[in-house]
Structures are given as C-alpha cells and as structure tokens.
Design a protein around this motif. Structure first.
Motif, mmCIF file in Angstrom:
data_model
loop_
_atom_site.group_PDB
_atom_site.id
_atom_site.type_symbol
_atom_site.label_atom_id
_atom_site.label_comp_id
_atom_site.label_asym_id
_atom_site.label_seq_id
_atom_site.Cartn_x
_atom_site.Cartn_y
_atom_site.Cartn_z
ATOM 1 N N GLY A 130 -11.946 16.439 13.276
ATOM 2 C CA GLY A 130 -10.691 17.044 12.867
ATOM 3 C C GLY A 130 -9.621 16.057 12.433
ATOM 4 O O GLY A 130 -8.515 16.470 12.077
ATOM 5 N N GLU A 131 -9.928 14.756 12.475
ATOM 6 C CA GLU A 131 -8.930 13.760 12.084
ATOM 7 C C GLU A 131 -8.680 13.799 10.575
ATOM 8 O O GLU A 131 -9.602 13.987 9.785
ATOM 9 N N LYS A 132 -7.432 13.578 10.184
ATOM 10 C CA LYS A 132 -7.069 13.626 8.777
ATOM 11 C C LYS A 132 -7.514 12.355 8.050
ATOM 12 O O LYS A 132 -7.441 11.259 8.590
ATOM 13 N N ILE A 133 -7.971 12.556 6.801
ATOM 14 C CA ILE A 133 -8.372 11.468 5.922
ATOM 15 C C ILE A 133 -7.423 11.456 4.723
ATOM 16 O O ILE A 133 -7.144 12.505 4.139
ATOM 17 N N TYR A 134 -6.934 10.260 4.354
ATOM 18 C CA TYR A 134 -5.983 10.132 3.257
ATOM 19 C C TYR A 134 -6.516 9.181 2.185
ATOM 20 O O TYR A 134 -7.054 8.112 2.516
ATOM 21 N N PRO A 135 -6.345 9.499 0.899
ATOM 22 C CA PRO A 135 -6.510 8.494 -0.140
ATOM 23 C C PRO A 135 -5.462 7.394 0.048
ATOM 24 O O PRO A 135 -4.316 7.669 0.425
ATOM 25 N N VAL A 136 -5.857 6.141 -0.206
ATOM 26 C CA VAL A 136 -4.935 5.020 -0.057
ATOM 27 C C VAL A 136 -5.052 4.121 -1.288
ATOM 28 O O VAL A 136 -6.140 3.966 -1.858
ATOM 29 N N PHE A 137 -3.904 3.534 -1.698
ATOM 30 C CA PHE A 137 -3.823 2.737 -2.917
ATOM 31 C C PHE A 137 -3.085 1.436 -2.605
ATOM 32 O O PHE A 137 -2.072 1.441 -1.919
ATOM 33 N N TYR A 138 -3.608 0.335 -3.138
ATOM 34 C CA TYR A 138 -3.059 -0.992 -2.862
ATOM 35 C C TYR A 138 -2.978 -1.741 -4.190
ATOM 36 O O TYR A 138 -3.967 -1.833 -4.920
ATOM 37 N N THR A 139 -1.791 -2.237 -4.550
ATOM 38 C CA THR A 139 -1.673 -2.984 -5.799
ATOM 39 C C THR A 139 -0.665 -4.105 -5.655
ATOM 40 O O THR A 139 0.360 -3.949 -4.984
ATOM 41 N N CYS A 147 0.834 -1.215 0.000
ATOM 42 C CA CYS A 147 0.000 0.000 0.000
ATOM 43 C C CYS A 147 0.856 1.247 0.000
ATOM 44 O O CYS A 147 2.029 1.241 0.389
ATOM 45 N N VAL A 148 0.236 2.336 -0.420
ATOM 46 C CA VAL A 148 0.829 3.669 -0.328
ATOM 47 C C VAL A 148 -0.309 4.667 -0.140
ATOM 48 O O VAL A 148 -1.405 4.484 -0.676
ATOM 49 N N MET A 149 -0.048 5.700 0.659
ATOM 50 C CA MET A 149 -1.030 6.749 0.888
ATOM 51 C C MET A 149 -0.651 7.998 0.098
ATOM 52 O O MET A 149 0.436 8.091 -0.467
ATOM 53 N N SER A 150 -1.536 8.968 0.094
ATOM 54 C CA SER A 150 -1.267 10.230 -0.594
ATOM 55 C C SER A 150 -0.528 11.189 0.336
ATOM 56 O O SER A 150 -0.563 11.048 1.561
ATOM 57 N N ARG A 151 0.145 12.151 -0.286
ATOM 58 C CA ARG A 151 0.719 13.240 0.513
ATOM 59 C C ARG A 151 -0.400 14.109 1.089
ATOM 60 O O ARG A 151 -0.292 14.618 2.201
ATOM 61 N N GLU A 152 -1.460 14.275 0.297
ATOM 62 C CA GLU A 152 -2.543 15.183 0.672
ATOM 63 C C GLU A 152 -3.475 14.524 1.685
ATOM 64 O O GLU A 152 -3.733 13.321 1.629
ATOM 65 N N VAL A 190 -4.848 -4.477 -13.126
ATOM 66 C CA VAL A 190 -5.608 -5.721 -12.974
ATOM 67 C C VAL A 190 -5.954 -6.021 -11.520
ATOM 68 O O VAL A 190 -7.097 -6.328 -11.181
ATOM 69 N N ASP A 191 -4.970 -5.918 -10.622
ATOM 70 C CA ASP A 191 -5.159 -6.263 -9.212
ATOM 71 C C ASP A 191 -4.950 -5.018 -8.360
ATOM 72 O O ASP A 191 -3.818 -4.517 -8.263
ATOM 73 N N TRP A 192 -6.005 -4.539 -7.723
ATOM 74 C CA TRP A 192 -5.902 -3.263 -7.037
ATOM 75 C C TRP A 192 -6.889 -3.170 -5.879
ATOM 76 O O TRP A 192 -7.868 -3.902 -5.807
ATOM 77 N N GLY A 193 -6.589 -2.245 -4.978
ATOM 78 C CA GLY A 193 -7.507 -1.819 -3.931
ATOM 79 C C GLY A 193 -7.375 -0.311 -3.802
ATOM 80 O O GLY A 193 -6.256 0.215 -3.742
ATOM 81 N N ILE A 194 -8.493 0.411 -3.778
ATOM 82 C CA ILE A 194 -8.470 1.873 -3.766
ATOM 83 C C ILE A 194 -9.552 2.370 -2.813
ATOM 84 O O ILE A 194 -10.669 1.861 -2.813
ATOM 85 N N GLY A 195 -9.208 3.379 -2.019
ATOM 86 C CA GLY A 195 -10.204 3.946 -1.111
ATOM 87 C C GLY A 195 -9.605 5.050 -0.267
ATOM 88 O O GLY A 195 -8.731 5.803 -0.718
ATOM 89 N N ILE A 196 -10.077 5.137 0.977
ATOM 90 C CA ILE A 196 -9.566 6.134 1.912
ATOM 91 C C ILE A 196 -9.278 5.463 3.241
ATOM 92 O O ILE A 196 -9.771 4.364 3.535
ATOM 93 N N THR A 197 -8.467 6.139 4.055
ATOM 94 C CA THR A 197 -8.172 5.666 5.398
ATOM 95 C C THR A 197 -8.043 6.860 6.328
ATOM 96 O O THR A 197 -7.744 7.974 5.877
ATOM 97 N N ARG A 198 -8.269 6.639 7.596
ATOM 98 C CA ARG A 198 -8.107 7.714 8.576
ATOM 99 C C ARG A 198 -6.684 7.683 9.139
ATOM 100 O O ARG A 198 -5.991 6.661 9.092
#
Length: 461
Positions: A431-440, A324-329, A344-352
């Motif tokens: 006020g907690e930060k939310i990040y886009p997250v990517f899994y491949t 996995c990797v998260m966004s800077r933003e 082909v093989d992926w997971g995409i969403g958000i995480t706190r």
C-alpha cells in the motif's frame, strides 16, 4: 412488385451480413521472430497474438509441443481443459484471459525446467478455420567464472552455453570500470544455431573482484558471475604453481543480479508492446513542494531545469541536497507509464514514499530509488554499483513503466521502441505510495513530461 423488391433487398442484406461475419473470422497467428531464452527456475512468456487485432474470446487456444492431443495448455468453452494436459505442465502453464479481447493468446510458463527446452506450437481455432505459430524456447545453464593458469600466466574464464542471437560480454572490476578491452571472447555455434561463449581476462597481481556480464539481445535475464582474487593469491615463486592449481580447482558461479534487457524485438512485437503501454499512460505533473531550490518549474508542471537559487519554504517534503523534484501523482497499485523528453544531464525513475529526500543519499534500490541517469552522454542504470548502458540506447524520449504488482520498473527508448533496462527488485511496503522522480543539473534545457496524447505515433512508419 414491391414484395419482390423487398425480398431481394432482404437477400442482399443477408449476403452482406454473412460476408461481414466470414471476413471478421479470418485471422493470422503471429509468434516471435527469435527464440525465447530463459534460465531454469525463472518464468517465461511465449508471445502469440492474432492479426488483425481481433478478440480471441470464444476461440479454442491450444499450446502443445509434438503431440496435438497432449497440450501444454488448452483453453476453450471459456475455461481451461486439463484432462489431457501434460502432467509436468500442470500448475505451471497459463494464459492471459483478460487480454483475449486484445488478441493476446500468449503463454506464461512458470518455474522453467531444463525439460522445457524446445519448440512450442500456438494454435488458435474457430468454428471454420484454425491458424498456428511456432515458438522456440532455449533453456540454458547459468554462466560461471573459473580461474586457470598455464606457463606462469593466470586468467579468468567466463563460460556460458545456449545463446541466440550472439550476446555482448562485458567485464568490469570491483569499482565498476569496464575492462572488456583486456579480454578475449570466442564463440562456437552448434547444429541448432545455439552459441557457446568463452571469454578470458588476465589476472593481475592485486586484489580485485571481476564481474562477467552477459547481455542478451532478446528478453532474458543477465547474470553476473563474480570471482574475488585475494592479495595473497600471488605468493612467492616457490608456491606459485601449487596455489594456482588449488584455485583453479574451485569454480565460482555467483548469480549476482537479474535484469531483463530487451534490445531488439520484432517490429510487430514492439508495436504490440507500445500499444499496451499507451493504454496505461499516466498524466504526470511536477510537485513544486518537493522541488529543490535551484529547480525552476513551468506553471503547468510539465517542465523543469536547474537555474538560480530561490528562496522557498523549507518544508520536509523538499529535496535540499540533490536537484530533484517528484510528481504530484502517486500510485499504489496497477501499471503506469509516462514519457519524458530528456536534456543533457538527467536522472529519471521512481521512488517510494518512505525514501530519504533530505541531505545526502545515494540513488540506489537499497535507498528506495530505481532509475537511469545520463552524465556527459553516458547512460547508466542506478544499481549498486552503477551498470553502464550502451551508447546506442541513449534516448531522446525516455519511457518509464512501473508495474507495482510485479515489482518491476522498465525503461524504453521511445523513438526506436527499444527496451533499455528493467529493475526487478522494487521493495515497497504493502500500500505504500510510489512517485515518479526527476533529477537534472542541466541549466541549458528543460526536462519535459510529454502529455499522453502527443508523444509517440503508434502507427507503422
């Protein structure tokens, strides 16, 4: 002579101005092509907007049912008028004044009741003209599952009334396996074109939990009534019929999960939705400090794929089990949207921000992850257990929209402008930060984050 020419020029200019003003006031009022379906206690939005996309500020906006003089909601002179409002709608019916400039005159109906079922009229009036559109609201009872037996056979029956158009009925067992092929579904249509569903599935002699998912083709919640069949339900033949009739007397309807499936929309509604999403498009880039050691990122932070193991600093922000990797933003408020070209093989969403990253964990809302994944071309929502999604919704470009105030995360198939899935249970601290997250775990192709100006053409094709 010059004076006469000047006078004629002034007259022509005035005529052109009047023509322009008159033309700018012409508009149509457009509503949804299909009824809006909702369950009691939920909120509903009745879409209504102006065409062309002119501002509705300064116009009279009146929502009513049968009686024009008794409005459900009336807005004019830049304020609500509740003097003659139907009492049952006070405090429950409201518009979106901040969206008037975009021609959006939709109605939000809170805490829907059975009495709200029926037809609504959206009327917009200027000084010279008025136009209107109709919207039908269907308020239905919640689906239920019950146990029946006859002639030595037993089965579960899932029932629900008031659907339009015809939804899909999906049965799953306690392990999340799709057992719909074992079921039989019948549909009946009443005089108002509303559908009643009855779906049957045989009960086997083993302990199980059955889920009956009714998935609609219009914006509405899906309910999953469940029934647990204990092992001792199937007694010796001497007590068989007695136990069956006792169990058949108990109807179990457990509302287990709320989701909004938006699989089909009127073309103009889709265009309206995606124009709104484009206005909140976020420029997302990948954060190398969070990337798993097997992930290779591009220099601009827009591409990622799985590759050979790399020796990277073992900082506490880095995923060390999942690729996995998260966004800077990060985001703490508002509404944000981004688009990913998937492989082909992926997971995409958000995480706190507080979610676990190190070691083994499950990608579920309970663990602070809300997303979709695709493995061998089979998409699913990362609920607990996972929710299988139709193959027809498998995207080439996946749009993700998070609304932090509404605690919602929605996913879209961008190429067809279809809604795929919505999570409504985003639990985060204030006020907690939310990040886009990517899994491949695909070594043959990149996941690509598309820039805000180069992904989807908003014009009609």
């Amino acid at each position: 002579m010059k004076s006469d020419q000047s006078e004629w020029l002034c007259v022509i200019v005035l005529l052109l101005q009047q023509t322009s003003v008159s033309g700018s006031e012409r508009f149509e009022v457009l509503g949804p092509a299909d009824p809006i379906s909702v369950y009691p206690g939920e909120d509903a939005v009745l879409p209504c907007y102006l065409s062309p996309n002119i501002s509705a500020e300064g116009l009279e906006i009146r929502w009513f049912r049968k009686d024009h003089s008794a409005p459900v909601c009336l807005y004019w002179n830049s304020q609500y008028d509740v003097a003659n409002q139907i009492p049952s709608y006070k405090g429950r019916a409201e518009l979106f004044p901040e969206e008037f400039r975009n021609g959006n005159v939709s109605l939000r109906l809170k805490d829907v009741r059975s009495s709200d079922d029926g037809r609504y009229n959206c009327l917009v009036q200027s000084a010279d003209i008025y136009e209107e559109a109709l919207t039908d609201v269907v308020v239905r009872g919640r689906p239920s599952v019950s146990l029946h037996s006859e002639g030595g056979q037993s089965w579960l029956e899932c029932r629900s009334e008031g659907w339009y158009p015809e939804p899909a009925v999906i049965w799953t067992d306690r392990d999340g396996h799709d057992v719909t092929s074992l079921s039989n579904t019948t549909v009946q249509r009443d005089s108002q074109e509303r559908l009643s569903l009855r779906s049957f599935i045989p009960v086997r002699q083993e302990s199980n939990v059955f889920t009956c998912l009714i998935r609609s083709a219009v914006p509405e919640p899906n309910w999953e009534p469940q029934l647990h069949i204990p092992r001792d339900f199937f007694p010796d033949p001497s007590g068989w019929m007695v136990s069956l009739f006792l169990m058949a007397a108990l109807s179990v309807a457990v509302a287990a999960l709320l989701v909004i499936q938006w699989r089909q929309m009127d073309k103009k509604e889709k265009m309206w939705l995606f124009k709104g999403l484009h206005r909140v498009w976020a420029d997302v880039t990948l954060d190398p400090d969070t990337a798993h050691c097997r992930l290779t990122l591009s220099e601009d932070g827009k591409r990622v794929r799985q590759g050979e193991w790399q020796c990277l600093p073992d900082n506490p922000q880095r995923f060390n089990h999942w690729s996995c990797v998260m966004s800077r933003e990060s985001f703490t408020s508002g509404r944000h949207y981004w688009v990913v070209e998937v492989n082909v093989d992926w997971g995409i969403g958000i995480t706190r921000e507080s979610a676990q990253r190190r070691g083994y964990f499950r990608f579920t809302p309970q663990q602070g992850y809300w997303g979709l994944r695709c493995d061998s071309s089979s998409p699913s929502a990362l609920t607990d257990p996972e929710t299988p999604l139709p193959q027809s919704l498998l995207p080439r470009m996946l749009g993700v929209c998070v609304d932090i105030e509404e605690r919602r995360v929605s996913f879209y198939r961008v190429e067809s402008r279809d809604h795929i899935y919505t999570f409504t249970d985003m639990q985060i601290n204030e006020g907690e930060k939310i990040y886009p997250v990517f899994y491949t775990w695909d070594e043959s192709a990149d996941l690509v984050i598309l820039p805000p100006v180069a992904s989807v053409d908003e014009t009609d094709q």
